[in-house]
Motif scaffolding. Structure first.
Motif, PDB file in Angstrom:
ATOM      1  N   TYR A  11       0.834  -1.212   0.000  1.00 44.29           N
ATOM      2  CA  TYR A  11       0.000   0.000   0.000  1.00 44.29           C
ATOM      3  C   TYR A  11       0.868   1.263   0.000  1.00 44.29           C
ATOM      4  O   TYR A  11       0.611   2.217  -0.741  1.00 44.29           O
ATOM      5  CB  TYR A  11      -0.940   0.003   1.208  1.00 44.29           C
ATOM      6  CG  TYR A  11      -1.722   1.279   1.342  1.00 44.29           C
ATOM      7  CD1 TYR A  11      -2.781   1.549   0.488  1.00 44.29           C
ATOM      8  CD2 TYR A  11      -1.392   2.222   2.303  1.00 44.29           C
ATOM      9  CE1 TYR A  11      -3.502   2.720   0.590  1.00 44.29           C
ATOM     10  CE2 TYR A  11      -2.103   3.396   2.416  1.00 44.29           C
ATOM     11  CZ  TYR A  11      -3.167   3.640   1.557  1.00 44.29           C
ATOM     12  OH  TYR A  11      -3.862   4.810   1.666  1.00 44.29           O
ATOM     13  N   GLY A  15       0.146   2.932  -3.170  1.00 40.73           N
ATOM     14  CA  GLY A  15      -0.932   3.850  -2.867  1.00 40.73           C
ATOM     15  C   GLY A  15      -2.314   3.234  -2.896  1.00 40.73           C
ATOM     16  O   GLY A  15      -3.277   3.894  -2.530  1.00 40.73           O
ATOM     17  N   SER A  16      -2.435   1.981  -3.317  1.00 40.08           N
ATOM     18  CA  SER A  16      -3.751   1.333  -3.310  1.00 40.08           C
ATOM     19  C   SER A  16      -3.571  -0.181  -3.231  1.00 40.08           C
ATOM     20  O   SER A  16      -2.483  -0.707  -3.453  1.00 40.08           O
ATOM     21  CB  SER A  16      -4.554   1.704  -4.553  1.00 40.08           C
ATOM     22  OG  SER A  16      -3.920   1.197  -5.702  1.00 40.08           O
ATOM     23  N   THR A  18      -5.588  -4.052  -4.254  1.00 40.13           N
ATOM     24  CA  THR A  18      -6.641  -4.682  -5.052  1.00 40.13           C
ATOM     25  C   THR A  18      -7.759  -5.127  -4.108  1.00 40.13           C
ATOM     26  O   THR A  18      -7.563  -5.202  -2.889  1.00 40.13           O
ATOM     27  CB  THR A  18      -6.100  -5.912  -5.808  1.00 40.13           C
ATOM     28  OG1 THR A  18      -5.736  -6.911  -4.837  1.00 40.13           O
ATOM     29  CG2 THR A  18      -4.918  -5.551  -6.688  1.00 40.13           C
TER      30      THR A  18
END
Length: 173
Positions: A11, A15-16, A18
């Motif tokens: 992360y 930054g994200s 799934t």
């Protein structure tokens, strides 16, 4: 992501996460008791029931993952039971209600294979208790079942001594 170092690193680098990563991290956090989900629903209108069931199946620990239960034996000494179907029987009475067939005690099987028409020790009273037919409950309806295993919730009618909060266990152990 904070429940798993690898997910947290992923992360922070990307930054994200799934959806699959999120689900795995969420389940791990719930099982580690680092996260306690709260859901809202209206069972009478069948609102929120399926998400609740999905959450229970996908994120909550199974009885085998929960680990051993600890409590007191008849002598007041600490006792521990693993959720093993081959272990001696132990069941916890978590609710008692009055029903059309008499007082109905709701049990959670902790260990062993629980069957109807058997004698168990009411640990809190140090006396033998006879269990008749086991029931699986669905709303107000009940259906007889032959046996129950660790993690199963069943009911039994007309226990003489045992009350909510009591434990039933194999007399030999």
């Amino acid at each position: 992501a904070s429940a798993d170092d690898a997910l947290l690193e992923k992360y922070l680098e990307g930054g994200s996460l799934t959806e699959e990563d999120f689900r795995a991290g969420f389940a791990q956090a719930v099982r580690a008791r680092a996260l306690f989900p709260v859901l809202v629903g209206a069972p009478g209108l069948n609102v929120g029931i399926q998400p609740l069931l999905d959450l229970i199946v996908n994120a909550f620990p199974s009885p085998a993952e929960r680990g051993a239960w600890t409590g007191d034996s008849t002598g007041g000494l600490p006792a521990e039971r693993a959720p093993d179907p081959a272990a001696p029987v132990a069941a916890y009475v978590w609710k008692t209600v009055n029903a059309d067939i008499g007082r109905l005690s709701y049990l959670r099987v902790i260990s062993g294979k629980l069957t109807g028409d058997t004698n168990l020790l009411s640990v809190n009273h140090d006396k033998r208790e006879h269990l008749g037919q086991l029931y699986s409950l669905q709303g107000r309806g009940r259906e007889g079942v032959a046996e129950a295993y660790p993690g199963d919730l069943v009911a039994v009618a007309k226990l003489k001594l045992t009350r909510t909060g009591d434990t039933l266990a194999d007399e030999r152990d």
